[in-house]
Enzyme design. Structure first.
Site, PDB file in Angstrom:
ATOM      1  N   ASP A 227      20.119 -44.136 -47.435  1.00  0.00           N
ATOM      2  CA  ASP A 227      19.425 -44.910 -48.134  1.00  0.00           C
ATOM      3  C   ASP A 227      20.086 -46.013 -48.807  1.00  0.00           C
ATOM      4  O   ASP A 227      21.125 -46.033 -49.300  1.00  0.00           O
ATOM      5  CB  ASP A 227      18.719 -43.848 -49.109  1.00  0.00           C
ATOM      6  CG  ASP A 227      17.407 -44.372 -49.904  1.00  0.00           C
ATOM      7  OD1 ASP A 227      16.274 -44.897 -49.271  1.00  0.00           O
ATOM      8  OD2 ASP A 227      17.425 -44.559 -51.296  1.00  0.00           O
ATOM      9  N   GLU A 289      35.799 -35.792 -38.573  1.00  0.00           N
ATOM     10  CA  GLU A 289      36.508 -34.258 -38.401  1.00  0.00           C
ATOM     11  C   GLU A 289      35.248 -33.486 -37.765  1.00  0.00           C
ATOM     12  O   GLU A 289      35.926 -32.230 -37.465  1.00  0.00           O
ATOM     13  CB  GLU A 289      36.296 -33.974 -39.652  1.00  0.00           C
ATOM     14  CG  GLU A 289      37.278 -34.826 -40.878  1.00  0.00           C
ATOM     15  CD  GLU A 289      37.194 -34.396 -42.174  1.00  0.00           C
ATOM     16  OE1 GLU A 289      36.362 -33.431 -42.527  1.00  0.00           O
ATOM     17  OE2 GLU A 289      37.672 -35.364 -43.176  1.00  0.00           O
TER      18      GLU A 289
HETATM   19  C1  NOJ Z   1      14.338 -46.654 -49.549  1.00  0.00           C
HETATM   20  C2  NOJ Z   1      13.426 -45.515 -49.324  1.00  0.00           C
HETATM   21  O1  NOJ Z   1      13.010 -45.645 -47.954  1.00  0.00           O
HETATM   22  C3  NOJ Z   1      12.572 -45.570 -50.371  1.00  0.00           C
HETATM   23  O2  NOJ Z   1      11.102 -44.880 -50.078  1.00  0.00           O
HETATM   24  C4  NOJ Z   1      12.784 -45.569 -51.633  1.00  0.00           C
HETATM   25  O3  NOJ Z   1      11.778 -45.734 -52.602  1.00  0.00           O
HETATM   26  C5  NOJ Z   1      14.058 -46.378 -51.974  1.00  0.00           C
HETATM   27  N1  NOJ Z   1      15.142 -46.631 -50.913  1.00  0.00           N
HETATM   28  C6  NOJ Z   1      14.806 -45.913 -53.292  1.00  0.00           C
HETATM   29  O4  NOJ Z   1      15.323 -44.716 -52.921  1.00  0.00           O
END
Ligand code: NOJ
Length: 574
Positions: A227, A289
């Site tokens: 993310d 690893e």
């Molecule tokens: C991207 C994620 O896909 C989204 O759903 C989220 O709100 C933001 N990053 C923050 O984590």
């Protein structure tokens, strides 16, 4: 071809052996995004869960995908639907237990499906004990150094430390309150105030995440979706920044909630910093690893593709989402350009290109393609939005777009429900909305709830088969009855039947590992290329065009005799 026929995929029963270098599974895989809250609810609370996923994995095997990616199911107060993690190494009771996870993983592997889990390293939840410890610790303490605590500006520190804005709207800083009730320091959050950003200048943070990666790798996951991969490292000194205003039209606009980084905006201090690449080099070694070609897929809103490809150099991540492709309007030149540019950029670093049209953050592509040029729609669409999509046209273009996408070499991502042709749900009542964007902008931006509505499994029965109790955390529209999986399974021309056929033919003809060759002579409005023994034509113009000789393998709509109608794509073999 007179109708779309479905073909069952061969059940392998066992996870295919991992590939030799250059043939790893992630180079060609079709990966299906499960959004756990909205996939299938096993305990009747109206929120999907891990046992619900396990029960429905056979449907995904039957669809013909190679892997699933699960959005976060870890312990979380759910202020951003799980992208606010309070414990990275446990399952939130809303979704089940670690044992449920292990059972799901085992069942997936037994069906030949790999499993990727979501890792959220840019920020934690404000409920995380690391952040609670930081709040309880003194200014300048070790615990505070794991996050971005700063004194405010102004005479009494009453102004935020810089001018950054949260992606979800409003300032990117929130002021703390000291134990004695006086106002304290501020902390940075690029997203909601419940999502404080971690400080990746801290070696301690690096160490924690190595441990978290190993925790899930030891359990047997096949990889991670990372993310906000482009936001983890910030520019030294956190300088002020005023981003260029972006437009909101389908022709050249962001359709997402997150600003993407382009060459025109090189100065952003919060996105795409060079130092971020060191983190992925470190994680690459951790994954190495382990056996079995484990993979990292970055969520990096970075363009152009040449810049994005730097995230998948041979010692960094294995894949990164190609959001430039997702944002491409339904225009033949733009489509040819993004495909060519992506293949050149990713081939240049020896990585597969990825392709994606929908996910849990953007307007579902049947709705997106039904919005006319010039419709502002960058931040969700709702009842008061002054325009409506052309539904039939949008679905037709979406089916054609997917028919093109699944013929492209590389790896493709599907978002749950797109195989049913589900549209964005526009008419959600205000009272049902849950996206922090909606709250942080005082209802000015609708946000992403419309693409997150629990999906239909059956035409009748409680919540269209999502939950036996009939509950659903977001209300489902009545049109789900006509788009449910059981209905579409029986219809040869349904979107589900088209997806099954596309996936079966893609696998049989090894298109994921193929090479694209552009074809000339079909006119400017037709995107035409060859991959393996398949000629792919997509007609984005306003008039039908003659079909070339050959056997029609499949088409996104009924063909018009020997003609390819507008907004239709076809695969033809020799
Ligand atoms: C991207 C994620 O896909 C989204 O759903 C989220 O709100 C933001 N990053 C923050 O984590």
């Amino acid at each position: 071809m007179t109708e779309i026929q479905t073909r069952a995929r061969t059940a392998e029963g066992l996870l295919p052996a991992s590939g030799s270098t250059g043939h790893e599974w992630w180079r060609t895989a079709v990966i299906y995004q499960v959004y756990p809250r909205s996939f299938a609810d096993s305990n009747g609370d109206g929120v999907g869960d891990l046992p619900g996923i396990t029960a429905h994995l056979p449907a995904l095997q039957e669809l013909g995908v190679d892997a699933v990616w699960l959005s976060p199911f870890m312990t979380s107060p759910q202020r951003d639907a799980g992208y606010d993690v309070a414990d990275y190494c446990d399952v939130d009771p809303l979704f089940g237990t670690l044992d449920d996870f292990d059972r799901m993983l085992e069942a997936a592997h037994a069906l030949g499906l790999r499993v990727i889990v979501d890792l959220v390293p840019n920020h934690t939840s404000s409920d995380h004990r690391w952040f609670q410890e930081a709040l309880a610790s003194a200014e300048g303490s070790e615990a505070r150094s794991h996050y971005w605590f700063r004194d405010g500006k102004g005479e009494n520190g009453e102004l935020p430390p810089n001018n950054w804005e949260s992606v979800f709207g409003g300032p990117a800083w929130t002021r703390t309150t000291n134990a004695d009730g006086t106002p304290g320091q501020w902390y940075l959050h690029l997203f909601d105030s419940s999502q404080p950003d971690l400080n990746w200048e801290s070696p301690w943070v690096w160490e924690q995440f190595r441990g978290i990666l190993r925790f899930w790798l030891d359990r047997g996951v096949d990889g991670f979706r990372i993310d906000v991969a482009h936001g983890m490292v910030k520019a030294k000194g956190l300088p002020d920044y005023t981003p260029e205003q972006r437009g909101g039209s389908l022709s050249g606009a962001s359709v997402t909630l997150e600003p993407d980084i382009s060459d025109e905006e090189p100065g952003s201090p919060m996105w795409a910093q060079e130092g971020g690449h060191d983190i992925f080099r470190d994680w690459h070694k951790v994954l190495a690893e382990y056996d079995g070609d484990r993979a990292l897929c970055g969520e990096a809103w970075v363009s152009p593709p040449a810049k994005l490809a730097r995230y998948v150099r041979s010692d960094e991540m294995q894949q990164t989402f190609n959001f430039t492709y997702l944002e491409t309007p339904w225009n033949p030149d733009a489509l040819r350009d993004v495909i060519a540019e992506s293949l050149a950029a990713f081939n240049g670093v020896g990585a597969p290109s990825t392709w994606v049209l929908s996910n849990h953050d953007v307007i579902r592509h049947p709705t997106r393609f039904g919005l006319m040029d010039g419709s502002p729609q960058g931040h969700g669409i709702g009842p008061k939005t002054p325009y409506r999509p052309n539904k039939a046209l949008g679905l037709q273009r979406a089916r054609a777009a997917t028919t093109v996408m699944l013929a492209l070499p590389g790896s493709a991502y599907l978002y749950q429900g797109e195989e049913l042709g589900l549209p964005e749900v526009i008419d959600l009542p205000d009272s049902a909305r849950q996206d922090p964007t909606w709250f942080r902008t005082g209802g000015e931006r609708y946000g992403r709830d419309g693409c997150r509505v629990p999906i239909p499994w059956t035409a009748s029965g409680p919540s269209y088969g999502f939950s036996d109790s009939g509950k659903s955390w977001l209300p489902q529209p009545s049109e789900w009855a006509t788009m449910a999986r059981d209905v579409e399974s029986d219809e040869p021309d349904s979107t589900l039947s088209l997806y099954k056929l596309l996936l079966a033919e893609r696998e049989e003809r090894s298109l994921g590992g193929g090479t694209l060759e552009w074809l000339e002579g079909y006119g400017d409005d037709v995107v035409a290329f060859r991959n393996g023994d398949v000629t792919v034509l997509a007609n984005l113009g306003r008039a039908s065009v003659p079909l070339p000789a050959g056997e029609v393998v499949l088409s996104s709509e009924q063909l018009d005799g020997d003609e390819l109608p507008t907004d239709t794509a076809v695969w033809i073999s020799d």
